[in-house]
Design an enzyme around this catalytic site. Sequence first.
Site, mmCIF file in Angstrom:
data_model
loop_
_atom_site.group_PDB
_atom_site.id
_atom_site.type_symbol
_atom_site.label_atom_id
_atom_site.label_comp_id
_atom_site.label_asym_id
_atom_site.label_seq_id
_atom_site.Cartn_x
_atom_site.Cartn_y
_atom_site.Cartn_z
ATOM 1 N N SER A 37 0.802 -1.227 0.000
ATOM 2 C CA SER A 37 0.000 0.000 0.000
ATOM 3 C C SER A 37 0.834 1.277 0.000
ATOM 4 C CB SER A 37 -0.958 0.019 1.196
ATOM 5 O OG SER A 37 -0.239 0.168 2.404
ATOM 6 N N LYS B 162 0.873 4.771 6.606
ATOM 7 C CA LYS B 162 0.229 5.557 5.554
ATOM 8 C C LYS B 162 0.645 7.022 5.696
ATOM 9 C CE LYS B 162 -2.615 2.228 4.099
ATOM 10 N NZ LYS B 162 -1.843 1.095 4.563
#
Length: 103
Positions: free
Chosen positions: A26, A63
């Site tokens: 990701s 993230k």
Amino acid sequence: VQGFNIDAHLIDNPSRTVLLTVKGDSMVDAGLMPGDTVIVKKGAPAKPGDIVVAIVDSEFTVKYLTQDGQGFFLKPGNKAYAPIRPQDHLEVYGLVVGCFRKY
């Protein structure tokens, strides 16, 4: 040739620093590949745009920290994944301050 101390280069406060292994893809557009080791400074201040280790709805993730009119949320560094908005709770565990990989 002068020696190089990798610990001194990457870690400025050992008692507040942890090393975590990246799982998944990701954050590949940010240069973080599966199996990489990120250097995380626990409790460090983070601002929108920083890469963080966060606890969102009881799960850890790496993230980009992002903010809009609705509040803080997490944005992956891979367009194949959707942003993560907390259903219940978002906590920044630490700031990603470095990364290394072993071939």
